[in-house]
Design a protein around this motif. Structure first.
Motif, PDB file in Angstrom:
ATOM      1  N   ILE A  24      30.304   5.463  86.975  1.00 16.79           N
ATOM      2  CA  ILE A  24      30.575   5.481  85.530  1.00 16.79           C
ATOM      3  C   ILE A  24      31.378   4.224  85.211  1.00 16.79           C
ATOM      4  N   ALA A  25      30.783   3.358  84.437  1.00 22.78           N
ATOM      5  CA  ALA A  25      31.402   2.062  84.129  1.00 22.78           C
ATOM      6  C   ALA A  25      32.197   2.151  82.828  1.00 22.78           C
ATOM      7  N   VAL A  26      33.186   1.263  82.715  1.00 22.98           N
ATOM      8  CA  VAL A  26      34.004   1.205  81.498  1.00 22.98           C
ATOM      9  C   VAL A  26      33.585  -0.022  80.692  1.00 22.98           C
TER      10      VAL A  26
ATOM     11  N   ARG B 181      18.242   3.516  97.467  1.00 21.19           N
ATOM     12  CA  ARG B 181      18.266   4.656  96.563  1.00 21.19           C
ATOM     13  C   ARG B 181      18.481   4.153  95.139  1.00 21.19           C
ATOM     14  N   LYS B 182      18.109   4.975  94.166  1.00 21.83           N
ATOM     15  CA  LYS B 182      18.384   4.627  92.763  1.00 21.83           C
ATOM     16  C   LYS B 182      19.803   5.088  92.421  1.00 21.83           C
ATOM     17  N   ALA B 183      20.591   4.187  91.882  1.00 20.94           N
ATOM     18  CA  ALA B 183      21.962   4.517  91.484  1.00 20.94           C
ATOM     19  C   ALA B 183      22.024   4.639  89.966  1.00 20.94           C
ATOM     20  N   LYS B 184      22.502   5.789  89.500  1.00 21.94           N
ATOM     21  CA  LYS B 184      22.616   6.032  88.052  1.00 21.94           C
ATOM     22  C   LYS B 184      23.918   5.418  87.552  1.00 21.94           C
ATOM     23  N   VAL B 185      23.819   4.511  86.603  1.00 21.04           N
ATOM     24  CA  VAL B 185      25.000   3.861  86.031  1.00 21.04           C
ATOM     25  C   VAL B 185      25.140   4.301  84.574  1.00 21.04           C
ATOM     26  N   GLN B 186      26.235   5.004  84.294  1.00 23.28           N
ATOM     27  CA  GLN B 186      26.522   5.473  82.939  1.00 23.28           C
ATOM     28  C   GLN B 186      27.724   4.725  82.391  1.00 23.28           C
ATOM     29  N   MET B 187      27.902   4.788  81.083  1.00 28.11           N
ATOM     30  CA  MET B 187      29.096   4.196  80.492  1.00 28.11           C
ATOM     31  C   MET B 187      30.059   5.298  80.090  1.00 28.11           C
ATOM     32  N   ALA B 188      31.324   5.112  80.418  1.00 28.97           N
ATOM     33  CA  ALA B 188      32.347   6.103  80.070  1.00 28.97           C
ATOM     34  C   ALA B 188      32.390   6.280  78.555  1.00 28.97           C
ATOM     35  N   SER B 189      32.497   7.546  78.139  1.00 29.69           N
ATOM     36  CA  SER B 189      32.554   7.822  76.704  1.00 29.69           C
ATOM     37  C   SER B 189      33.328   9.107  76.465  1.00 29.69           C
ATOM     38  N   LEU B 190      33.856   9.235  75.279  1.00 30.87           N
ATOM     39  CA  LEU B 190      34.528  10.473  74.871  1.00 30.87           C
ATOM     40  C   LEU B 190      34.254  10.685  73.389  1.00 30.87           C
ATOM     41  N   PRO B 191      33.123  11.335  73.068  1.00 34.91           N
ATOM     42  CA  PRO B 191      32.793  11.582  71.661  1.00 34.91           C
ATOM     43  C   PRO B 191      33.733  12.626  71.063  1.00 34.91           C
ATOM     44  N   LYS B 192      33.515  12.968  69.804  1.00 34.03           N
ATOM     45  CA  LYS B 192      34.385  13.939  69.136  1.00 34.03           C
ATOM     46  C   LYS B 192      34.158  15.343  69.701  1.00 34.03           C
ATOM     47  N   PHE B 193      35.158  16.211  69.528  1.00 34.81           N
ATOM     48  CA  PHE B 193      35.035  17.614  69.928  1.00 34.81           C
ATOM     49  C   PHE B 193      33.860  18.254  69.201  1.00 34.81           C
ATOM     50  N   HIS B 194      33.027  19.046  69.931  1.00 33.58           N
ATOM     51  CA  HIS B 194      31.990  19.784  69.223  1.00 33.58           C
ATOM     52  C   HIS B 194      32.378  21.254  69.044  1.00 33.58           C
ATOM     53  N   THR B 195      33.485  21.686  69.690  1.00 38.34           N
ATOM     54  CA  THR B 195      34.061  23.010  69.408  1.00 38.34           C
ATOM     55  C   THR B 195      35.573  22.846  69.298  1.00 38.34           C
TER      56      THR B 195
ATOM     57  N   GLY C 277      32.589  14.678  77.601  1.00 40.79           N
ATOM     58  CA  GLY C 277      33.030  13.359  78.040  1.00 40.79           C
ATOM     59  C   GLY C 277      32.278  12.894  79.274  1.00 40.79           C
ATOM     60  N   VAL C 278      32.163  11.569  79.419  1.00 41.91           N
ATOM     61  CA  VAL C 278      31.630  10.958  80.639  1.00 41.91           C
ATOM     62  C   VAL C 278      32.658   9.932  81.101  1.00 41.91           C
ATOM     63  N   PRO C 279      33.379  10.182  82.226  1.00 40.20           N
ATOM     64  CA  PRO C 279      33.336  11.388  83.046  1.00 40.20           C
ATOM     65  C   PRO C 279      33.960  12.584  82.301  1.00 40.20           C
ATOM     66  N   GLU C 280      33.826  13.770  82.894  1.00 40.11           N
ATOM     67  CA  GLU C 280      34.341  14.991  82.273  1.00 40.11           C
ATOM     68  C   GLU C 280      35.814  14.816  81.928  1.00 40.11           C
ATOM     69  N   ALA C 281      36.166  15.198  80.715  1.00 43.62           N
ATOM     70  CA  ALA C 281      37.538  15.000  80.233  1.00 43.62           C
ATOM     71  C   ALA C 281      38.498  16.018  80.863  1.00 43.62           C
ATOM     72  N   ASN C 282      39.738  15.587  81.050  1.00 46.63           N
ATOM     73  CA  ASN C 282      40.805  16.498  81.462  1.00 46.63           C
ATOM     74  C   ASN C 282      41.390  17.121  80.191  1.00 46.63           C
ATOM     75  N   ILE C 283      41.450  18.458  80.179  1.00 49.43           N
ATOM     76  CA  ILE C 283      41.890  19.177  78.979  1.00 49.43           C
ATOM     77  C   ILE C 283      43.302  19.728  79.169  1.00 49.43           C
ATOM     78  N   THR C 284      44.184  19.421  78.225  1.00 47.26           N
ATOM     79  CA  THR C 284      45.526  20.023  78.194  1.00 47.26           C
ATOM     80  C   THR C 284      45.749  20.576  76.782  1.00 47.26           C
ATOM     81  N   TRP C 285      46.840  21.333  76.618  1.00 41.64           N
ATOM     82  CA  TRP C 285      47.116  21.959  75.325  1.00 41.64           C
ATOM     83  C   TRP C 285      48.519  21.639  74.847  1.00 41.64           C
ATOM     84  N   GLU C 286      48.677  21.619  73.526  1.00 43.20           N
ATOM     85  CA  GLU C 286      49.992  21.446  72.908  1.00 43.20           C
ATOM     86  C   GLU C 286      50.255  22.606  71.951  1.00 43.20           C
ATOM     87  N   ARG C 287      51.535  23.000  71.848  1.00 40.89           N
ATOM     88  CA  ARG C 287      51.960  23.938  70.806  1.00 40.89           C
ATOM     89  C   ARG C 287      53.032  23.251  69.993  1.00 40.89           C
ATOM     90  N   ASP C 288      52.790  23.156  68.704  1.00 45.61           N
ATOM     91  CA  ASP C 288      53.704  22.439  67.795  1.00 45.61           C
ATOM     92  C   ASP C 288      53.975  21.020  68.307  1.00 45.61           C
TER      93      ASP C 288
END
Length: 366
Positions: free
Chosen positions: A32-34, A109-123, A144-155
């Motif tokens: 996954i490239a930047v 072998r074929k190597a899959k090269v993707q670009m890192a992305s983080l679109p808007k939340f869909h839920t 997200g590509v790669p999969e996003a790390n999810i954390t939470w905030e309160r206030d």
């Protein structure tokens, strides 16, 4: 990455002596490239010199330019990875390198090269009102590509994970059990990967003014959220959600629909009833049943979810090099396994081998 049902394995054959045979020391890997950052794709080959290394992307030759070039050791160097370029395609795609000397040609072998992305939340998490002592659940989803790390905030303050009543599941689910007045506030989800950081919409947790429900007031067990169907690759981690309410508090248990034991190795319970299976194997495939039981009775509610574990293709038997006189017959054997069943492709000098008068493929191309 996750496997596709059209997984393929390729076999390359030759008829030269082992000393001069081309072989890969290093093949390009999925990456996954930047955006606007450098990218290196490996291709190291051994064999009799001189060896010429060329690269293809999506089957077309990669042309050298000041921005893209092949290094002396065969590595492909892209100076600044692009999503779109003037008058040409993006840098994303499937890359393969080809090595050639006077004896033949070898394709990687074929190597899959993707670009890192983080679109808007869909839920986004949704505001809710919960009785004291009840259960709250918030969920957010983002691809997200790669999969996003999810954390939470309160206030706007990161949520403390030390409180046992709070369970954070990696797929963007927050569970709060035994809700108290102190839990009230504005929650939001924070997603982060190498491309970006994003914040979800706010969701408010309101606690109803009622005191805890009297012990004598019976409430049937209810599963608020049960396990989802999952498709994973071997060695990944499976998390099956199950959160239940009722009075008295229901006991959550897990079983398999086929009656087989879930086992104890790599098995862990997250929070009050979520099942985590670390390092999944093909044996873990099956339908899992979450049951919420009223203590001391046979009253229960159930929810089901299917876990399907897949395995990437791997070779059990490789074709061996042979020397034959003109007019003789040569048999090459190639056996691979995987879930789903791999499709085998034969190549000769890097090109797909087409059956003809003197070439036959038998037993599922083996």
């Amino acid at each position: 990455g996750r496997p596709h049902s059209s997984s393929a394995a390729s076999c390359s054959v030759g008829s030269v002596s082992l000393a001069s045979e081309l072989s890969f020391l290093l093949e390009p890997s999925d990456v996954i490239a930047v955006r606007d950052r450098p990218l290196l794709l490996d291709c190291q080959v051994q064999g009799e010199e001189p060896i010429m290394v060329t690269w293809r992307r999506n089957g077309a030759p990669v042309n050298s330019s000041p921005r893209v070039r092949v290094l002396a050791n065969g590595t492909l160097f892209i100076q600044n990875f692009q999503k779109r370029k003037e008058g040409s395609d993006a840098d994303v795609g499937e890359y393969e390198c080809a090595a050639q000397n006077r004896y033949g040609l070898l394709v990687s072998r074929k190597a899959k090269v993707q670009m890192a992305s983080l679109p808007k939340f869909h839920t986004h998490p949704v505001s809710m009102k919960v009785d004291k002592g009840g259960v709250a659940r918030f969920q957010c989803q983002i691809n997200g590509v790669p999969e996003a790390n999810i954390t939470w905030e309160r206030d706007r303050v990161p949520l403390s994970t030390s409180d046992k009543r709070y369970t954070l599941l990696p797929m963007g689910i927050l569970q709060v059990t035994g809700v108290r007045q102190v839990d009230a506030g504005v929650f939001r989800c924070v997603a982060t990967n190498i491309a970006n950081t994003r914040y979800s919409h706010d969701a408010r947790l309101n606690i109803s003014g009622k005191t805890n429900i009297p012990v004598k007031t019976y409430k049937e067990p209810v599963i608020l959220s049960g396990p989802q169907n999952l498709t994973l690759t071997v060695h990944q981690t499976a998390i099956l959600e199950c959160i239940a309410t009722g009075n008295p508090k229901p006991i959550v248990s897990w079983s398999r629909l086929d009656g087989r034991s879930i086992g104890v190795e790599g098995i862990q319970v997250l929070g009050t009833g979520n099942l985590m299976i670390s390092d999944v194997s093909l044996q873990h495939s099956g339908v899992y049943v979450c049951a919420a039981n009223r203590p001391g009775t046979r009253m229960r509610r159930t929810a089901l979810g299917r876990l399907e574990v897949q395995a990437p293709p791997e070779f059990l038997q490789w074709p061996q090099s042979v020397s034959k006189p003109a007019g003789g017959s040569a048999v090459f054997t190639c056996v691979a396994q995987g879930v789903p069943e791999p499709h085998l492709i034969w190549l000769k000098n890097g090109k797909v081998l087409v059956p003809g008068n003197n070439v036959k493929l038998t037993n599922n191309n083996r």
